[in-house]
Design a protein around this motif. Structure first.
Motif, PDB file in Angstrom:
ATOM      1  N   LEU A 115      29.641 -38.750 -11.824  1.00  9.95           N
ATOM      2  CA  LEU A 115      28.547 -38.504 -12.763  1.00  9.95           C
ATOM      3  C   LEU A 115      27.300 -39.300 -12.397  1.00  9.95           C
ATOM      4  CD1 LEU A 115      30.355 -38.420 -16.233  1.00  9.95           C
ATOM      5  CD2 LEU A 115      29.781 -36.529 -14.697  1.00  9.95           C
ATOM      6  N   THR A 164      23.983 -37.396 -11.839  1.00 12.98           N
ATOM      7  CA  THR A 164      24.168 -36.019 -12.315  1.00 12.98           C
ATOM      8  C   THR A 164      22.957 -35.530 -13.103  1.00 12.98           C
ATOM      9  OG1 THR A 164      25.760 -34.524 -13.362  1.00 12.98           O
ATOM     10  CG2 THR A 164      25.269 -36.564 -14.541  1.00 12.98           C
ATOM     11  N   LYS A 198      20.654 -33.175 -11.183  1.00 10.28           N
ATOM     12  CA  LYS A 198      21.155 -31.908 -10.669  1.00 10.28           C
ATOM     13  C   LYS A 198      20.591 -30.714 -11.446  1.00 10.28           C
ATOM     14  CE  LYS A 198      25.614 -31.841  -9.769  1.00 10.28           C
ATOM     15  NZ  LYS A 198      27.083 -32.067  -9.926  1.00 10.28           N
ATOM     16  N   TRP A 235      25.854 -27.484 -12.039  1.00 14.20           N
ATOM     17  CA  TRP A 235      26.970 -28.388 -12.292  1.00 14.20           C
ATOM     18  C   TRP A 235      28.309 -27.677 -12.127  1.00 14.20           C
ATOM     19  CZ3 TRP A 235      22.420 -28.377 -14.924  1.00 14.20           C
ATOM     20  CH2 TRP A 235      21.705 -29.597 -14.979  1.00 14.20           C
TER      21      TRP A 235
END
Length: 367
Positions: free
Chosen positions: A95, A98, A101, A104
């Motif tokens: 994570l 993350t 991003k 996912w």
């Protein structure tokens, strides 16, 4: 490139899309990730929620059960745990970073926003299996949450507030002090960087600040047979593929990956998975969507041999003929992409204060 120059670049591009950032930065630049505005009260609330098992239906697991801080907020075994009565069929990804991003999960099934990702993990029946209406009623019974939600300007505990707080907490999980970011590569790592962009061709897919193009590719990763031999994992696998509309889910002998969203009739999308970030690799073994490669040495050798065997394998995946020294250099560069472990009170809720007895039949509760 100076730190002030990098900061200026980050500020200039912070409002632009991640795609634009990937196009702008190349691995030859020691590209800082864009700065983030973080609400401390929301992030602190999100931190407590992340470690609270009461966010799962039967109070058995928390977000941190699969995303362990000491392991780069990933899970140290090939396949992740899952909700009571089932088990996971994929490797839990890190994570860290993350929040940057745009796509996912290993199959890329969510490409909207991190708030949706949080909801998916909490409500999916084989993950945390929580009815968010029940979740918010549980949280309302905890006086600590009452205070923390109020301090975060989120009113009384609610499912929307939970998603906002967890997303804010995830903003705090970003790479810190990676040698690559500090322009402190060893001579061996610098040689590996040249191989990464040259002979190895790694940057064809591992590009941008996160070292991923965010797209799905087939590299011939072998199946993890435990998915099909372990009844607990297999039932999760079957249920997931049925729910995602894979027509031949009962006879599958492989993880179809991105096929769950593209559903190409000729099956050419089967076995494609989103390019993972290379940041924090030193903390997040084992590797690949199913954890079949246990070490960085195995990963480098896998690609040195030209990947695995698959009729849909990306044609760019070919034998590299790297020498022993070249493989060592490439590994040194990959290790330079990992920074300090995100552990301790800044990132973990270390005080156990979850001991209250929540009311099971809350709908009939009386004062």
């Amino acid at each position: 490139m100076s730190v002030s120059r990098l900061s200026s670049i980050g500020q200039s591009f912070a409002q632009k899309s991640f795609v634009g950032l990937c196009a702008f930065f190349s691995v030859s630049l020691h590209a800082a990730l864009p700065p983030l505005n973080i609400d401390p009260a929301k992030a602190e609330l999100g931190k407590r929620l992340f470690f609270d098992t009461r966010l799962s239906g039967d109070d058995s697991i928390s977000c941190s059960s699969c995303h362990i801080p000491a392991h780069g907020f990933s899970f140290p075994e090939p396949l992740s745990p899952a909700y009571t009565g089932s088990d996971g069929f994929r490797n839990a990804p890190t994570l860290i970073n993350t929040v940057y991003k745009e796509v996912w999960f290993h199959d890329g099934r969510i490409g909207t926003n991190l708030n949706d990702v949080v909801r998916e993990n909490i409500t999916e029946d084989w993950l945390m299996n929580m009815d968010m209406r029940l979740m918010q009623e549980r949280l309302k019974q905890d006086p600590i949450y009452i205070k923390m939600f109020k301090a975060a300007n989120l009113g009384e505990p609610s499912n929307g507030g939970v998603r906002k707080a967890l997303t804010e907490y995830l903003k705090t999980l970003t790479s810190n002090n990676a040698p690559f970011d500090k322009d402190e590569l060893s001579l061996l790592a610098k040689q590996g960087q040249q191989l990464f962009s040259g002979k190895g061709g790694c940057n064809q897919c591992h590009s941008g600040p996160l070292f991923t193009d965010g797209k799905a590719h087939n590299t011939g990763v072998p199946e993890n047979n435990e998915i099909f031999l372990d009844p607990m994992r297999h039932q999760s696998f079957l249920a997931y593929n049925m729910f995602m509309g894979v027509q031949d889910y009962l006879t599958l002998k492989r993880d179809v990956g991105a096929h769950v969203q593209t559903h190409k009739a000729d099956g050419s999308d089967r076995g494609k998975f989103i390019t993972p970030t290379l940041r924090e690799l030193s903390q997040t073994a084992p590797y690949m969507h199913n954890g079949v490669l246990l070490t960085l040495e195995e990963v480098v050798e896998f690609y040195n041999q030209g990947g695995g065997t698959d009729s849909n394998k990306d044609p760019r995946i070919k034998p590299l003929s790297l020498t022993v020294e070249e493989k060592q250099a490439l590994i040194a560069f990959l290790q330079s992409l990992s920074g300090d472990p995100l552990v301790g009170s800044q990132y973990e809720w270390l005080e156990y204060d979850f001991g209250y007895e929540f009311t099971e039949d809350w709908s009939n509760a009386r004062n």
